[in-house]
Motif scaffolding. Structure first.
Motif, PDB file in Angstrom:
ATOM      1  N   PRO A   1     -24.171   0.384 -24.416  1.00 22.79           N
ATOM      2  CA  PRO A   1     -23.599  -0.892 -25.098  1.00 22.79           C
ATOM      3  C   PRO A   1     -22.010  -0.194 -25.916  1.00 22.79           C
ATOM      4  N   LEU A   2     -21.632  -1.325 -25.733  1.00 26.54           N
ATOM      5  CA  LEU A   2     -19.473  -1.375 -26.105  1.00 26.54           C
ATOM      6  C   LEU A   2     -20.124  -1.552 -27.552  1.00 26.54           C
ATOM      7  N   ASP A   3     -20.913  -3.070 -27.876  1.00 24.05           N
ATOM      8  CA  ASP A   3     -20.369  -2.889 -29.029  1.00 24.05           C
ATOM      9  C   ASP A   3     -22.026  -3.117 -29.219  1.00 24.05           C
ATOM     10  N   ILE A   4     -22.181  -2.998 -30.978  1.00 22.16           N
ATOM     11  CA  ILE A   4     -23.774  -2.813 -31.459  1.00 22.16           C
ATOM     12  C   ILE A   4     -23.481  -3.204 -32.758  1.00 22.16           C
ATOM     13  N   GLY A   5     -22.262  -3.869 -33.310  1.00 19.83           N
ATOM     14  CA  GLY A   5     -22.265  -4.217 -34.482  1.00 19.83           C
ATOM     15  C   GLY A   5     -22.924  -2.925 -36.075  1.00 19.83           C
ATOM     16  N   TYR A   6     -23.172  -2.539 -36.592  1.00 20.94           N
ATOM     17  CA  TYR A   6     -23.719  -1.749 -37.540  1.00 20.94           C
ATOM     18  C   TYR A   6     -24.688  -0.694 -36.970  1.00 20.94           C
ATOM     19  N   SER A   7     -24.296   0.732 -37.199  1.00 19.22           N
ATOM     20  CA  SER A   7     -24.939   2.023 -36.627  1.00 19.22           C
ATOM     21  C   SER A   7     -24.771   2.855 -37.704  1.00 19.22           C
ATOM     22  N   ASP A   8     -25.735   3.843 -37.772  1.00 23.04           N
ATOM     23  CA  ASP A   8     -26.028   5.050 -39.008  1.00 23.04           C
ATOM     24  C   ASP A   8     -25.027   5.770 -38.102  1.00 23.04           C
ATOM     25  N   ASP A   9     -25.071   5.905 -36.720  1.00 25.63           N
ATOM     26  CA  ASP A   9     -24.373   7.002 -35.471  1.00 25.63           C
ATOM     27  C   ASP A   9     -23.740   6.116 -34.540  1.00 25.63           C
ATOM     28  N   VAL A  10     -22.822   6.918 -33.697  1.00 24.21           N
ATOM     29  CA  VAL A  10     -22.541   6.873 -32.700  1.00 24.21           C
ATOM     30  C   VAL A  10     -22.997   7.143 -31.611  1.00 24.21           C
ATOM     31  N   PRO A  11     -22.954   5.837 -30.865  1.00 25.00           N
ATOM     32  CA  PRO A  11     -24.433   5.840 -30.119  1.00 25.00           C
ATOM     33  C   PRO A  11     -23.256   6.588 -29.060  1.00 25.00           C
ATOM     34  N   ALA A  12     -23.870   7.499 -27.848  1.00 24.88           N
ATOM     35  CA  ALA A  12     -23.773   7.937 -26.523  1.00 24.88           C
ATOM     36  C   ALA A  12     -22.743   7.381 -25.902  1.00 24.88           C
ATOM     37  N   GLY A  13     -23.167   5.966 -25.952  1.00 20.58           N
ATOM     38  CA  GLY A  13     -21.960   5.158 -24.748  1.00 20.58           C
ATOM     39  C   GLY A  13     -20.624   4.836 -25.749  1.00 20.58           C
ATOM     40  N   ILE A  14     -20.347   4.185 -26.709  1.00 17.37           N
ATOM     41  CA  ILE A  14     -19.333   4.113 -27.505  1.00 17.37           C
ATOM     42  C   ILE A  14     -18.842   5.576 -27.657  1.00 17.37           C
ATOM     43  N   ARG A  15     -19.465   6.463 -27.885  1.00 18.86           N
ATOM     44  CA  ARG A  15     -18.502   7.962 -27.794  1.00 18.86           C
ATOM     45  C   ARG A  15     -17.726   8.260 -26.542  1.00 18.86           C
ATOM     46  N   ASN A  16     -18.829   7.788 -25.513  1.00 21.79           N
ATOM     47  CA  ASN A  16     -18.126   8.575 -24.514  1.00 21.79           C
ATOM     48  C   ASN A  16     -17.229   8.238 -23.438  1.00 21.79           C
ATOM     49  N   ALA A  17     -17.083   6.373 -23.988  1.00 21.54           N
ATOM     50  CA  ALA A  17     -16.126   4.955 -23.855  1.00 21.54           C
ATOM     51  C   ALA A  17     -14.383   5.629 -24.668  1.00 21.54           C
ATOM     52  N   VAL A  18     -15.191   5.929 -25.985  1.00 17.40           N
ATOM     53  CA  VAL A  18     -13.676   6.344 -26.855  1.00 17.40           C
ATOM     54  C   VAL A  18     -13.024   7.534 -26.455  1.00 17.40           C
ATOM     55  N   LYS A  19     -13.905   8.301 -26.268  1.00 21.35           N
ATOM     56  CA  LYS A  19     -13.098   9.613 -25.560  1.00 21.35           C
ATOM     57  C   LYS A  19     -12.622   9.080 -24.064  1.00 21.35           C
ATOM     58  N   ALA A  20     -13.422   8.638 -23.643  1.00 20.40           N
ATOM     59  CA  ALA A  20     -12.128   8.113 -21.848  1.00 20.40           C
ATOM     60  C   ALA A  20     -11.066   7.482 -22.000  1.00 20.40           C
ATOM     61  N   ARG A  21     -11.286   6.492 -23.271  1.00 24.07           N
ATOM     62  CA  ARG A  21     -10.341   5.838 -23.255  1.00 24.07           C
ATOM     63  C   ARG A  21      -8.645   6.744 -23.776  1.00 24.07           C
ATOM     64  N   ASP A  22      -9.321   7.026 -25.040  1.00 25.70           N
ATOM     65  CA  ASP A  22      -8.164   8.191 -26.161  1.00 25.70           C
ATOM     66  C   ASP A  22      -7.903   9.260 -25.718  1.00 25.70           C
ATOM     67  N   LEU A  23      -8.452  10.010 -24.830  1.00 24.13           N
ATOM     68  CA  LEU A  23      -8.309  11.760 -24.384  1.00 24.13           C
ATOM     69  C   LEU A  23      -8.266  12.051 -25.489  1.00 24.13           C
ATOM     70  N   HIS A  24      -7.741  11.978 -26.247  1.00 23.23           N
ATOM     71  CA  HIS A  24      -7.145  13.093 -27.046  1.00 23.23           C
ATOM     72  C   HIS A  24      -6.472  13.053 -28.592  1.00 23.23           C
ATOM     73  N   CYS A  25      -6.913  13.364 -29.490  1.00 25.59           N
ATOM     74  CA  CYS A  25      -6.578  12.846 -31.242  1.00 25.59           C
ATOM     75  C   CYS A  25      -5.135  11.556 -31.070  1.00 25.59           C
ATOM     76  N   GLN A  26      -5.399  10.843 -31.833  1.00 27.57           N
ATOM     77  CA  GLN A  26      -4.663   9.669 -31.713  1.00 27.57           C
ATOM     78  C   GLN A  26      -4.145  10.046 -33.247  1.00 27.57           C
ATOM     79  N   TRP A  27      -3.870  10.373 -34.200  1.00 28.54           N
ATOM     80  CA  TRP A  27      -3.172  10.584 -35.298  1.00 28.54           C
ATOM     81  C   TRP A  27      -1.851   9.848 -34.728  1.00 28.54           C
ATOM     82  N   ALA A  28      -1.544   9.044 -35.565  1.00 27.15           N
ATOM     83  CA  ALA A  28       0.083   8.653 -35.586  1.00 27.15           C
ATOM     84  C   ALA A  28       1.257   9.468 -35.021  1.00 27.15           C
ATOM     85  N   GLY A  29       1.273  10.959 -36.297  1.00 30.74           N
ATOM     86  CA  GLY A  29       2.116  11.222 -35.846  1.00 30.74           C
ATOM     87  C   GLY A  29       2.163  13.090 -35.310  1.00 30.74           C
TER      88      GLY A  29
END
Length: 546
Positions: A442-470
């Motif tokens: 699941p990549l879009d589950i609405g509200y959740s108390d934690d971040v499921p492994a599916g979304i966490r892995n997808a975010v990691k694969a997309r961003d690769l590192h800290c996305q701070w603007a600076g």
């Protein structure tokens, strides 16, 4: 030692420095006499020494005042990487020099005077750092004086060794490395391989040697691996055994897993005769290689990057999670809209005259059956003449079913999000020969108390590192998932609303100092502080009109 010229200000001195170096860099060295070339090399070496001393002193003051906080960075090293555009190694070197004005003031003074080269100074610092703190300054004084009198490096090394021996008269046999002198580094090369270097304590070296020796024994007479190759294979075997045994502590509530990015071509039996498929494969392979190279420098999600035989072997006993990245293909948007209009009961020949493109007319709703009912299939009363538009939604024409329109809409929606490369369509069609099995994540589950492994892995694969603007080089493995729109404000736990941030930029800059981070439609990020007096961008600011 030359007398320093007078300048009106530090800015004036910096501008003069840039001007002088710019002149020398633009000069034609081939037209210089040998004596001028020699003079230039000598002066530039002294200038490098003085620049090292100046940078060390200025950076030490900058660090003490936490000047880097003004730009949202968590350390002077991070600031150097993102604001002066230097590599991690260079930033660490500069940060190391910034600590030496306090620990080696005589060395910094010699550099500032141009009496010692940077390389000599670094070497002397490495020698005297091993001495007790109360002996360090005296040793620096002796070695600096000897170097200024012209003593060569081998003689300086002998003198340093004698000083070290005399500094520990009570423990003459204690010549091994201290426990503080330990380190292991693992870097990723451009091609995805790893380079490991380290200084091991005697205890660690003994344990590592025992493990590698036990797992690196030759496997018969046909084993032609070198000793170094057998040690490498033994290290990999040991790590596999450790992970498989489940003895590692959890991270973010999840068991430790070894993750690898594997090119799709190594997971599927592609039709080599398909020109379109071949073109798509080459395009994606280029993107994959580019992502692998970027991860070697900018940080990654902690996963390895494999292809060919290595990918085949790794995937043989692994769970495969396909991650689909899509880009918008606006070329199919027109057809998608047309089919949606058809499904709603409008379109050519229904709410417009059949022969021409006249738009729907605003007329009172006709009496009779409700034609907006999707199940209605009757003709309904005709209140228009031949060639005139029928007001309101009309039933589907003969030969066109609601199911067929829905299938067309779904197909166009997939194509819209698949991008010109058609990634999603390739993953969903049977021409690939091998289906990527396993439950969907699941990549879009609405509200959740934690971040499921599916979304966490997808975010990691997309961003690769800290996305701070600076800018931030913390890899995904050291980052946390942040909700761009806070959960308390109705933010969803979804792939679109989540982003990777390191602890400092997540917990300190955003949740404690009140900074706001947004992701722009093009994937870049922008951040601003609480009173909007400071704005950081991961991209150049937009050009002003005109």
């Amino acid at each position: 030692m030359s007398t320093a010229p007078a300048f009106a200000s530090e800015t004036d001195a910096l501008q003069m420095l840039e001007s002088a170096l710019g002149y020398l860099a633009a000069a034609d060295p081939a037209q210089m006499p040998a004596v001028i070339q020699a003079q230039a090399l000598t002066v530039l070496e002294r200038a490098d020494a003085r620049a090292t001393a100046a940078r060390a002193l200025i950076l030490a003051a900058f660090t003490a005042s936490r000047g880097y906080w003004e730009d949202g960075d968590y350390s002077a090293r991070s600031w150097l990487i993102h604001k002066t555009r230097v590599t991690k190694g260079t930033a660490a070197d500069h940060a190391g020099w910034s600590r030496r004005p306090g620990t080696h003031p005589r060395i910094i003074a010699a550099l500032a005077a141009g009496d010692m080269s940077r390389s000599y100074a670094r070497t002397i610092c490495a020698w005297t750092d091993k001495l007790p703190e109360d002996c360090r300054d005296s040793a620096d004084a002796i070695l600096v004086s000897a170097a200024q009198m012209g003593m060569e490096l081998p003689d300086l090394a002998a003198l340093a060794a004698e000083i070290e021996a005399r500094s520990r008269p009570d423990v003459p046999d204690e010549d091994g490395p201290r426990f503080e002198d330990r380190a292991v580094t693992l870097e990723t090369t451009f091609g995805g391989a790893g380079v490991m270097t380290g200084d091991l304590s005697p205890e660690c070296a003994a344990v590592v040697t025992a493990v590698l020796d036990a797992l690196s024994a030759p496997r018969g007479a046909e084993d032609d691996r070198s000793h170094a190759q057998r040690y490498h294979d033994a290290l990999e075997d040991a790590m596999h055994r450790l992970v498989a045994a489940g003895l590692l502590p959890e991270r973010a509530g999840q068991p430790v897993k070894v993750t690898a990015h594997i090119h799709l071509k190594d997971l599927t039996d592609l039709d080599v005769g398909s020109t379109l498929q071949k073109q798509w494969t080459e395009n994606v392979r280029g993107q994959w290689a580019a992502a692998r190279a970027a991860a070697s420098l900018g940080g990654s999600d902690g996963a390895g990057w494999m292809e060919g035989d290595a990918a085949t072997g790794f995937a043989c006993d692994a769970s495969v999670t396909p991650v689909v990245f899509g880009t918008v293909n606006p070329g199919v948007l027109g057809e998608l809209i047309r089919f949606c209009v058809e499904l709603a009961g409008h379109g050519r020949g229904r709410c417009t005259p059949a022969p021409g493109p006249s738009p729907c007319r605003d007329e009172p709703a006709p009496t009779g059956p409700d034609h907006s009912d999707p199940d209605h299939s009757g003709p309904g009363p005709d209140h228009t003449g031949p060639g005139e538009a029928m007001p309101g939604p009309q039933p589907l024409p003969p030969g066109l079913s609601r199911e067929s329109l829905e299938q067309e809409i779904i197909g166009r929606a997939v194509a819209l999000l698949s991008g010109p490369g058609g990634l999603a369509s390739f993953l969903r069609r049977r021409e690939l020969g091998v289906r990527l099995g396993g439950p969907s994540q699941p990549l879009d589950i609405g509200y959740s108390d934690d971040v499921p492994a599916g979304i966490r892995n997808a975010v990691k694969a997309r961003d690769l590192h800290c996305q701070w603007a600076g800018g931030c080089d913390q890899p995904a493995s050291a980052c946390e998932v942040h909700h761009l729109r806070h959960k308390g404000h109705g933010g969803e736990t979804s792939l679109d609303n989540c982003i990777l941030l390191c602890f400092h930029h997540h917990q300190v800059m955003i949740h404690r100092m009140g900074w706001t981070l947004v992701r722009n439609p093009d994937g870049t990020t922008t951040a601003w502080n609480r009173d909007r007096t400071k704005v950081l961008r991961s991209h150049s600011p937009p050009a002003r009109a005109g």
